[in-house]
Motif scaffolding. Structure first.
Motif, PDB file in Angstrom:
ATOM      1  N   MET A 128       0.830  -1.207   0.000  1.00 56.80           N
ATOM      2  CA  MET A 128       0.000   0.000   0.000  1.00 56.80           C
ATOM      3  C   MET A 128       0.864   1.255   0.000  1.00 56.80           C
ATOM      4  O   MET A 128       0.557   2.231  -0.693  1.00 56.80           O
ATOM      5  N   PHE A 129       1.963   1.233   0.740  1.00 54.20           N
ATOM      6  CA  PHE A 129       2.873   2.380   0.812  1.00 54.20           C
ATOM      7  C   PHE A 129       3.544   2.634  -0.537  1.00 54.20           C
ATOM      8  O   PHE A 129       3.601   3.774  -1.011  1.00 54.20           O
ATOM      9  N   LEU A 130       4.042   1.569  -1.170  1.00 49.64           N
ATOM     10  CA  LEU A 130       4.728   1.723  -2.457  1.00 49.64           C
ATOM     11  C   LEU A 130       3.782   2.265  -3.526  1.00 49.64           C
ATOM     12  O   LEU A 130       4.155   3.135  -4.318  1.00 49.64           O
ATOM     13  N   ILE A 131       2.568   1.731  -3.555  1.00 47.90           N
ATOM     14  CA  ILE A 131       1.601   2.201  -4.563  1.00 47.90           C
ATOM     15  C   ILE A 131       1.225   3.652  -4.297  1.00 47.90           C
ATOM     16  O   ILE A 131       0.998   4.433  -5.231  1.00 47.90           O
ATOM     17  N   ARG A 132       1.209   4.034  -3.049  1.00 43.66           N
ATOM     18  CA  ARG A 132       0.863   5.418  -2.689  1.00 43.66           C
ATOM     19  C   ARG A 132       1.947   6.400  -3.098  1.00 43.66           C
ATOM     20  O   ARG A 132       1.655   7.478  -3.628  1.00 43.66           O
ATOM     21  N   VAL A 133       3.223   6.062  -2.872  1.00 44.42           N
ATOM     22  CA  VAL A 133       4.304   7.038  -3.050  1.00 44.42           C
ATOM     23  C   VAL A 133       4.944   6.996  -4.431  1.00 44.42           C
ATOM     24  O   VAL A 133       5.600   7.972  -4.828  1.00 44.42           O
ATOM     25  N   MET A 140       6.620  -3.745  -9.153  1.00 41.84           N
ATOM     26  CA  MET A 140       6.739  -3.640  -7.701  1.00 41.84           C
ATOM     27  C   MET A 140       8.205  -3.671  -7.268  1.00 41.84           C
ATOM     28  O   MET A 140       8.615  -2.942  -6.365  1.00 41.84           O
ATOM     29  N   LYS A 141       9.005  -4.513  -7.935  1.00 36.33           N
ATOM     30  CA  LYS A 141      10.437  -4.542  -7.625  1.00 36.33           C
ATOM     31  C   LYS A 141      11.081  -3.195  -7.942  1.00 36.33           C
ATOM     32  O   LYS A 141      11.909  -2.689  -7.183  1.00 36.33           O
ATOM     33  N   GLY A 142      10.679  -2.619  -9.088  1.00 35.87           N
ATOM     34  CA  GLY A 142      11.219  -1.317  -9.471  1.00 35.87           C
ATOM     35  C   GLY A 142      10.831  -0.230  -8.484  1.00 35.87           C
ATOM     36  O   GLY A 142      11.650   0.625  -8.121  1.00 35.87           O
ATOM     37  N   ALA A 143       9.580  -0.252  -8.036  1.00 38.71           N
ATOM     38  CA  ALA A 143       9.124   0.745  -7.064  1.00 38.71           C
ATOM     39  C   ALA A 143       9.879   0.609  -5.751  1.00 38.71           C
ATOM     40  O   ALA A 143      10.264   1.604  -5.137  1.00 38.71           O
ATOM     41  N   LEU A 144      10.105  -0.638  -5.345  1.00 36.88           N
ATOM     42  CA  LEU A 144      10.852  -0.881  -4.109  1.00 36.88           C
ATOM     43  C   LEU A 144      12.266  -0.327  -4.220  1.00 36.88           C
ATOM     44  O   LEU A 144      12.776   0.326  -3.294  1.00 36.88           O
ATOM     45  N   PRO A 183      -4.740   1.685 -12.930  1.00 39.27           N
ATOM     46  CA  PRO A 183      -5.900   0.937 -12.438  1.00 39.27           C
ATOM     47  C   PRO A 183      -5.535  -0.379 -11.762  1.00 39.27           C
ATOM     48  O   PRO A 183      -6.105  -0.730 -10.734  1.00 39.27           O
ATOM     49  N   MET A 184      -4.581  -1.121 -12.346  1.00 41.11           N
ATOM     50  CA  MET A 184      -4.206  -2.402 -11.775  1.00 41.11           C
ATOM     51  C   MET A 184      -3.719  -2.246 -10.341  1.00 41.11           C
ATOM     52  O   MET A 184      -4.110  -3.010  -9.433  1.00 41.11           O
ATOM     53  N   TYR A 185      -2.898  -1.259 -10.091  1.00 39.22           N
ATOM     54  CA  TYR A 185      -2.335  -1.077  -8.753  1.00 39.22           C
ATOM     55  C   TYR A 185      -3.300  -0.341  -7.821  1.00 39.22           C
ATOM     56  O   TYR A 185      -3.175  -0.437  -6.603  1.00 39.22           O
ATOM     57  N   PHE A 186      -4.254   0.341  -8.396  1.00 36.36           N
ATOM     58  CA  PHE A 186      -5.347   0.891  -7.583  1.00 36.36           C
ATOM     59  C   PHE A 186      -6.132  -0.246  -6.940  1.00 36.36           C
ATOM     60  O   PHE A 186      -6.415  -0.229  -5.731  1.00 36.36           O
ATOM     61  N   PHE A 187      -6.454  -1.271  -7.745  1.00 32.65           N
ATOM     62  CA  PHE A 187      -7.162  -2.429  -7.204  1.00 32.65           C
ATOM     63  C   PHE A 187      -6.261  -3.253  -6.290  1.00 32.65           C
ATOM     64  O   PHE A 187      -6.721  -3.804  -5.292  1.00 32.65           O
ATOM     65  N   ASN A 235       0.118 -13.120  -0.479  1.00 35.74           N
ATOM     66  CA  ASN A 235      -0.174 -12.159  -1.547  1.00 35.74           C
ATOM     67  C   ASN A 235       0.918 -11.111  -1.750  1.00 35.74           C
ATOM     68  O   ASN A 235       1.323 -10.842  -2.891  1.00 35.74           O
ATOM     69  N   PRO A 236       1.445 -10.467  -0.695  1.00 33.60           N
ATOM     70  CA  PRO A 236       2.515  -9.481  -0.915  1.00 33.60           C
ATOM     71  C   PRO A 236       3.753 -10.092  -1.573  1.00 33.60           C
ATOM     72  O   PRO A 236       4.376  -9.467  -2.436  1.00 33.60           O
ATOM     73  N   PHE A 237       4.100 -11.328  -1.177  1.00 33.69           N
ATOM     74  CA  PHE A 237       5.265 -11.985  -1.774  1.00 33.69           C
ATOM     75  C   PHE A 237       5.005 -12.328  -3.238  1.00 33.69           C
ATOM     76  O   PHE A 237       5.884 -12.182  -4.094  1.00 33.69           O
ATOM     77  N   ILE A 238       3.795 -12.798  -3.521  1.00 33.14           N
ATOM     78  CA  ILE A 238       3.453 -13.166  -4.894  1.00 33.14           C
ATOM     79  C   ILE A 238       3.531 -11.951  -5.808  1.00 33.14           C
ATOM     80  O   ILE A 238       4.110 -12.004  -6.901  1.00 33.14           O
ATOM     81  N   TYR A 239       2.961 -10.827  -5.374  1.00 35.93           N
ATOM     82  CA  TYR A 239       2.938  -9.638  -6.226  1.00 35.93           C
ATOM     83  C   TYR A 239       4.286  -8.938  -6.288  1.00 35.93           C
ATOM     84  O   TYR A 239       4.607  -8.269  -7.271  1.00 35.93           O
ATOM     85  N   SER A 240       5.100  -9.049  -5.247  1.00 37.56           N
ATOM     86  CA  SER A 240       6.388  -8.355  -5.272  1.00 37.56           C
ATOM     87  C   SER A 240       7.460  -9.172  -5.974  1.00 37.56           C
ATOM     88  O   SER A 240       8.271  -8.638  -6.737  1.00 37.56           O
ATOM     89  N   LEU A 241       7.463 -10.499  -5.752  1.00 40.21           N
ATOM     90  CA  LEU A 241       8.501 -11.337  -6.331  1.00 40.21           C
ATOM     91  C   LEU A 241       8.258 -11.634  -7.801  1.00 40.21           C
ATOM     92  O   LEU A 241       9.208 -11.893  -8.542  1.00 40.21           O
ATOM     93  N   ARG A 242       7.009 -11.621  -8.236  1.00 39.94           N
ATOM     94  CA  ARG A 242       6.679 -11.949  -9.623  1.00 39.94           C
ATOM     95  C   ARG A 242       6.343 -10.711 -10.449  1.00 39.94           C
ATOM     96  O   ARG A 242       5.912 -10.821 -11.587  1.00 39.94           O
ATOM     97  N   ASN A 243       6.557  -9.540  -9.912  1.00 41.00           N
ATOM     98  CA  ASN A 243       6.130  -8.319 -10.574  1.00 41.00           C
ATOM     99  C   ASN A 243       7.294  -7.337 -10.663  1.00 41.00           C
ATOM    100  O   ASN A 243       7.797  -6.861  -9.650  1.00 41.00           O
ATOM    101  N   ARG A 244       7.713  -7.026 -11.892  1.00 40.07           N
ATOM    102  CA  ARG A 244       8.852  -6.130 -12.076  1.00 40.07           C
ATOM    103  C   ARG A 244       8.525  -4.703 -11.674  1.00 40.07           C
ATOM    104  O   ARG A 244       9.399  -3.956 -11.228  1.00 40.07           O
TER     105      ARG A 244
END
Length: 314
Positions: free
Chosen positions: A46-51, A297-301, A58-62, A286-295
């Motif tokens: 939630m923090f990463l999507i916010r900042v 989210m990795k980029g935002a991190l 839309p995808m990350y809004f949901f 869910n957080p691990f699935i979306y962060s580890l399999r999603n470039r």
């Protein structure tokens, strides 16, 4: 029904997890670690999507709303379970039990509808890429979210009011670690046929129809991808949808197996383990699935931590 003593039940007793007393401390530590991981993982998403402006889509809004739902869904049952394991006091007030049941249904339903919205978003992104921005505008995204909240509120309130209309007799021991609706119905000395009928009808609307919509969306995605077969297109499809499909499989697999395909041979241990899968394990994964399999989210991190480290490296 007339032969049973209809005393007024002021509280219920939760049996909790079917574990041996000598293993109680181990399970408490494990569940506490799982819950802390769930809270921190979903708060991080939630923090990463916010900042991060790159994730204002839309995808990350949901996804941010799904993380909020997972966080609340786990918090409905886990703190009480941990408290019971530590204090050895499994009692829960009658009003508290109905409240827990309401919020359990609410956030479970909300997750189901959010998964449908995310599947539709992926369908539009892959099948209509040139019109994606026009279709998935802020108004539609907000409308889908508001509709999800309205439907889940109605469904959870309906079952809570129906449960509140029932009478309970001497037996107040719930064979579960939370106030599960089916476990409560077994304790009632009232006629529960109306409740069971409503569960059957709304169960189809809340679980089966969203699940079929998700399957239909991904069937259309696969069909669209195969019309122009290419290794790059297939890789892009799986990289875009892989995380979501994993979450859908975890959530609907356990819920449908437990509630829509019940077995007469199901033991309390088996039902408890399956309930733990979708109430405890899935919100943590869910957080691990979306962060580890999603470039993205990795980029935002990386960008967030890079910004924080830059002033110190100068």
């Amino acid at each position: 029904m007339t032969g049973r003593n209809q005393t007024i039940i002021s509280e219920f007793l939760l049996l909790g997890l079917p574990t041996e007393p000598e293993h109680q401390g181990l399970f408490y530590t494990l569940l506490l670690a799982v819950y802390v991981t769930t809270v921190l993982g979903n708060l991080l998403i939630m923090f990463l999507i916010r900042v991060d402006p790159h994730l204002h889509t839309p995808m990350y809004f949901f996804l941010s709303n799904l993380s909020f739902s997972d966080l609340c869904f786990s918090s409905v049952t886990m703190p009480k379970l941990l408290q019971d394991m530590q204090s050895q006091d499994p009692s829960i007030p009658y009003a508290g039990c109905l409240t827990q049941m309401y919020f359990f249904l609410f956030f479970a339903d909300l997750e189901s509808f959010l998964l449908v919205a995310m599947a539709y978003d992926r369908y539009v992104a892959i099948c209509f890429p040139l019109h994606y921005t026009a279709i998935m505008g802020p108004r539609l995204c907000l409308s889908l979210l508001v509709l999800s909240w309205v439907l889940t509120t109605f469904h959870a309130m309906l079952h809570t009011l129906l449960m509140a209309s029932l009478h309970f007799c001497e037996d107040n021991v719930i064979a579960h670690f939370f106030c599960d609706m089916s476990a409560l119905l077994k304790l009632s000395c009232s006629d529960t046929r109306v409740n069971e009928l409503v569960i059957f009808i709304t169960g189809g609307l809340i679980l089966v129809i969203p699940f079929l919509l998700i399957i239909t969306s991904y069937a259309r995605i696969v069909s669209s991808t195969l019309k122009v077969p290419s290794a790059r297109g297939i890789r892009k499809t799986f990289s875009t949808c892989g995380s979501h499909l994993t979450v859908v499989s975890l959530f609907y697999g356990t819920v449908i197996g437990l509630y829509l395909c019940p077995s007469a041979n199901n033991s309390t241990v088996k039902e408890t383990v399956m309930a733990m899968m979708y109430t405890v394990v899935t919100p943590m994964l869910n957080p691990f699935i979306y962060s580890l399999r999603n470039r993205d989210m990795k980029g935002a991190l990386g960008r967030v931590f890079y910004k924080k480290k830059t002033p110190f490296s100068l």
